[in-house]
Design a protein around this motif. Sequence first.
Motif, PDB file in Angstrom:
ATOM      1  N   SER A   1      46.516  40.573  57.002  1.00  0.00           N
ATOM      2  CA  SER A   1      45.705  41.470  57.828  1.00  0.00           C
ATOM      3  C   SER A   1      44.246  41.035  57.879  1.00  0.00           C
ATOM      4  CB  SER A   1      45.799  42.900  57.294  1.00  0.00           C
ATOM      5  OG  SER A   1      45.310  42.947  55.970  1.00  0.00           O
ATOM      6  N   SER A   2      43.818  40.223  56.922  1.00  0.00           N
ATOM      7  CA  SER A   2      42.418  39.795  56.901  1.00  0.00           C
ATOM      8  C   SER A   2      42.187  38.495  57.669  1.00  0.00           C
ATOM      9  CB  SER A   2      41.948  39.618  55.459  1.00  0.00           C
ATOM     10  OG  SER A   2      42.711  38.622  54.816  1.00  0.00           O
ATOM     11  N   ALA A   3      43.240  37.767  58.013  1.00  0.00           N
ATOM     12  CA  ALA A   3      43.079  36.486  58.712  1.00  0.00           C
ATOM     13  C   ALA A   3      42.405  36.635  60.071  1.00  0.00           C
ATOM     14  CB  ALA A   3      44.425  35.788  58.846  1.00  0.00           C
ATOM     15  N   PRO A   4      42.827  37.565  60.934  1.00  0.00           N
ATOM     16  CA  PRO A   4      42.135  37.690  62.220  1.00  0.00           C
ATOM     17  C   PRO A   4      40.696  38.173  62.086  1.00  0.00           C
ATOM     18  CG  PRO A   4      43.896  39.310  62.054  1.00  0.00           C
ATOM     19  CD  PRO A   4      44.007  38.422  60.875  1.00  0.00           C
ATOM     20  N   VAL A   5      40.414  38.970  61.066  1.00  0.00           N
ATOM     21  CA  VAL A   5      39.043  39.434  60.843  1.00  0.00           C
ATOM     22  C   VAL A   5      38.159  38.251  60.467  1.00  0.00           C
ATOM     23  CG1 VAL A   5      37.577  40.956  59.469  1.00  0.00           C
ATOM     24  CG2 VAL A   5      39.864  41.700  60.121  1.00  0.00           C
ATOM     25  N   PHE A   6      38.657  37.419  59.565  1.00  0.00           N
ATOM     26  CA  PHE A   6      37.899  36.246  59.133  1.00  0.00           C
ATOM     27  C   PHE A   6      37.687  35.276  60.292  1.00  0.00           C
ATOM     28  CE2 PHE A   6      37.603  31.989  57.316  1.00  0.00           C
ATOM     29  CZ  PHE A   6      36.563  32.164  56.425  1.00  0.00           C
ATOM     30  N   LEU A   7      38.751  35.012  61.064  1.00  0.00           N
ATOM     31  CA  LEU A   7      38.645  34.082  62.183  1.00  0.00           C
ATOM     32  C   LEU A   7      37.694  34.613  63.255  1.00  0.00           C
ATOM     33  CD1 LEU A   7      39.493  31.456  63.497  1.00  0.00           C
ATOM     34  CD2 LEU A   7      41.496  32.626  64.406  1.00  0.00           C
ATOM     35  N   ALA A   8      37.740  35.907  63.533  1.00  0.00           N
ATOM     36  CA  ALA A   8      36.810  36.494  64.507  1.00  0.00           C
ATOM     37  C   ALA A   8      35.375  36.369  64.013  1.00  0.00           C
ATOM     38  CB  ALA A   8      37.162  37.960  64.759  1.00  0.00           C
ATOM     39  N   GLY A   9      35.160  36.527  62.719  1.00  0.00           N
ATOM     40  CA  GLY A   9      33.819  36.360  62.155  1.00  0.00           C
ATOM     41  C   GLY A   9      33.322  34.933  62.275  1.00  0.00           C
ATOM     42  N   VAL A  10      34.199  33.970  62.030  1.00  0.00           N
ATOM     43  CA  VAL A  10      33.820  32.558  62.153  1.00  0.00           C
ATOM     44  C   VAL A  10      33.502  32.219  63.604  1.00  0.00           C
ATOM     45  CG1 VAL A  10      34.701  30.200  61.957  1.00  0.00           C
ATOM     46  CG2 VAL A  10      35.071  31.821  60.100  1.00  0.00           C
ATOM     47  N   LEU A  11      34.335  32.686  64.523  1.00  0.00           N
ATOM     48  CA  LEU A  11      34.093  32.425  65.945  1.00  0.00           C
ATOM     49  C   LEU A  11      32.782  33.057  66.413  1.00  0.00           C
ATOM     50  CD1 LEU A  11      37.684  32.922  67.380  1.00  0.00           C
ATOM     51  CD2 LEU A  11      36.440  30.772  67.134  1.00  0.00           C
TER      52      LEU A  11
ATOM     53  N   TYR B   1      30.168  33.685  64.522  1.00  0.00           N
ATOM     54  CA  TYR B   1      29.068  32.932  63.918  1.00  0.00           C
ATOM     55  C   TYR B   1      28.806  31.639  64.691  1.00  0.00           C
ATOM     56  CZ  TYR B   1      26.556  29.925  60.705  1.00  0.00           C
ATOM     57  OH  TYR B   1      25.647  29.062  60.165  1.00  0.00           O
ATOM     58  N   LEU B   2      29.863  30.896  65.006  1.00  0.00           N
ATOM     59  CA  LEU B   2      29.697  29.641  65.745  1.00  0.00           C
ATOM     60  C   LEU B   2      29.102  29.891  67.129  1.00  0.00           C
ATOM     61  CD1 LEU B   2      32.977  27.730  64.856  1.00  0.00           C
ATOM     62  CD2 LEU B   2      30.653  27.113  64.211  1.00  0.00           C
ATOM     63  N   THR B   3      29.602  30.915  67.801  1.00  0.00           N
ATOM     64  CA  THR B   3      29.107  31.226  69.141  1.00  0.00           C
ATOM     65  C   THR B   3      27.639  31.618  69.114  1.00  0.00           C
ATOM     66  OG1 THR B   3      31.310  31.970  69.755  1.00  0.00           O
ATOM     67  CG2 THR B   3      29.509  32.648  71.174  1.00  0.00           C
ATOM     68  N   SER B   4      27.262  32.455  68.163  1.00  0.00           N
ATOM     69  CA  SER B   4      25.862  32.876  68.098  1.00  0.00           C
ATOM     70  C   SER B   4      24.955  31.708  67.751  1.00  0.00           C
ATOM     71  CB  SER B   4      25.690  34.012  67.095  1.00  0.00           C
ATOM     72  OG  SER B   4      25.943  33.557  65.780  1.00  0.00           O
ATOM     73  N   ASN B   5      25.426  30.819  66.883  1.00  0.00           N
ATOM     74  CA  ASN B   5      24.639  29.641  66.513  1.00  0.00           C
ATOM     75  C   ASN B   5      24.433  28.726  67.721  1.00  0.00           C
ATOM     76  OD1 ASN B   5      23.294  27.718  65.060  1.00  0.00           O
ATOM     77  ND2 ASN B   5      25.076  26.998  63.933  1.00  0.00           N
ATOM     78  N   ILE B   6      25.501  28.454  68.455  1.00  0.00           N
ATOM     79  CA  ILE B   6      25.411  27.581  69.627  1.00  0.00           C
ATOM     80  C   ILE B   6      24.520  28.207  70.697  1.00  0.00           C
ATOM     81  CG2 ILE B   6      26.737  26.619  71.552  1.00  0.00           C
ATOM     82  CD1 ILE B   6      29.031  26.187  69.551  1.00  0.00           C
ATOM     83  N   LEU B   7      24.688  29.508  70.947  1.00  0.00           N
ATOM     84  CA  LEU B   7      23.880  30.163  71.976  1.00  0.00           C
ATOM     85  C   LEU B   7      22.408  30.245  71.586  1.00  0.00           C
ATOM     86  CD1 LEU B   7      26.233  33.011  73.199  1.00  0.00           C
ATOM     87  CD2 LEU B   7      25.574  30.928  74.407  1.00  0.00           C
ATOM     88  N   GLU B   8      22.135  30.428  70.305  1.00  0.00           N
ATOM     89  CA  GLU B   8      20.741  30.455  69.862  1.00  0.00           C
ATOM     90  C   GLU B   8      20.079  29.099  70.082  1.00  0.00           C
ATOM     91  OE1 GLU B   8      18.174  31.098  65.765  1.00  0.00           O
ATOM     92  OE2 GLU B   8      20.247  31.786  65.861  1.00  0.00           O
ATOM     93  N   LEU B   9      20.765  28.025  69.701  1.00  0.00           N
ATOM     94  CA  LEU B   9      20.210  26.689  69.899  1.00  0.00           C
ATOM     95  C   LEU B   9      20.101  26.347  71.383  1.00  0.00           C
ATOM     96  CD1 LEU B   9      22.112  24.806  67.056  1.00  0.00           C
ATOM     97  CD2 LEU B   9      19.700  25.467  67.084  1.00  0.00           C
ATOM     98  N   ALA B  10      21.090  26.763  72.178  1.00  0.00           N
ATOM     99  CA  ALA B  10      21.040  26.506  73.620  1.00  0.00           C
ATOM    100  C   ALA B  10      19.904  27.289  74.271  1.00  0.00           C
ATOM    101  CB  ALA B  10      22.370  26.866  74.267  1.00  0.00           C
ATOM    102  N   GLY B  11      19.629  28.482  73.772  1.00  0.00           N
ATOM    103  CA  GLY B  11      18.501  29.256  74.284  1.00  0.00           C
ATOM    104  C   GLY B  11      17.176  28.579  74.005  1.00  0.00           C
ATOM    105  N   GLU B  12      17.062  27.966  72.824  1.00  0.00           N
ATOM    106  CA  GLU B  12      15.838  27.224  72.499  1.00  0.00           C
ATOM    107  C   GLU B  12      15.682  26.008  73.412  1.00  0.00           C
ATOM    108  OE1 GLU B  12      16.083  26.312  68.363  1.00  0.00           O
ATOM    109  OE2 GLU B  12      15.961  28.419  67.760  1.00  0.00           O
ATOM    110  N   VAL B  13      16.794  25.310  73.685  1.00  0.00           N
ATOM    111  CA  VAL B  13      16.743  24.151  74.583  1.00  0.00           C
ATOM    112  C   VAL B  13      16.360  24.598  75.989  1.00  0.00           C
ATOM    113  CG1 VAL B  13      18.161  22.371  75.691  1.00  0.00           C
ATOM    114  CG2 VAL B  13      18.358  22.757  73.244  1.00  0.00           C
TER     115      VAL B  13
ATOM    116  N   GLN C   1      26.994  18.305  63.075  1.00  0.00           N
ATOM    117  CA  GLN C   1      28.119  19.127  62.624  1.00  0.00           C
ATOM    118  C   GLN C   1      28.911  19.688  63.799  1.00  0.00           C
ATOM    119  OE1 GLN C   1      26.080  21.947  60.164  1.00  0.00           O
ATOM    120  NE2 GLN C   1      26.400  20.729  58.304  1.00  0.00           N
ATOM    121  N   LEU C   2      28.225  20.164  64.820  1.00  0.00           N
ATOM    122  CA  LEU C   2      28.931  20.676  65.994  1.00  0.00           C
ATOM    123  C   LEU C   2      29.629  19.553  66.743  1.00  0.00           C
ATOM    124  CD1 LEU C   2      26.334  23.248  67.354  1.00  0.00           C
ATOM    125  CD2 LEU C   2      28.484  23.735  66.194  1.00  0.00           C
ATOM    126  N   HIS C   3      29.004  18.385  66.766  1.00  0.00           N
ATOM    127  CA  HIS C   3      29.610  17.236  67.433  1.00  0.00           C
ATOM    128  C   HIS C   3      30.925  16.855  66.747  1.00  0.00           C
ATOM    129  CE1 HIS C   3      29.515  13.786  70.102  1.00  0.00           C
ATOM    130  NE2 HIS C   3      29.812  13.008  69.080  1.00  0.00           N
TER     131      HIS C   3
END
Length: 111
Positions: free
Chosen positions: A43-53, A55-67, A90-92
């Motif tokens: 039951s915790s696997a989808p919660v963890f995966l949604a959290g990782v997704l 985090y990655l999305t917010s990180n990419i969008l934050e850096l893209a906003g700076e660019v 790392q993203l590459h």
Amino acid sequence: MARKRQRRRRRKVTRSQRAELQFPVSRVDRFLREGNYSRRLSSSAPVFLAGVLEYLTSNILELAGEVAHTTGRKRIAPEHVCRVVQNNEQLHQLFKQGGTSVFEPPEPDDN
């Protein structure tokens, strides 16, 4: 005269709200179950995966906003996301598929 008891309806709390996530945990759960990646799923696997997704999305969008801001744009374009993924090692590595990156333009054929 008998009074009817009024029951208070409890407001439904989604799994995303419980985990304080913006990404839909139920949808990730459904995709994991329909994908047949495993016979059993905790039951915790989808919660963890949604959290990782998230985090990655917010990180990419934050850096893209700076660019986008440094190039004088107010909106994030796909080119900004591609530039972020190409410049971040790392993203590459994360988005590489079979030796080539998803975000690199294809090489022209010399035919």
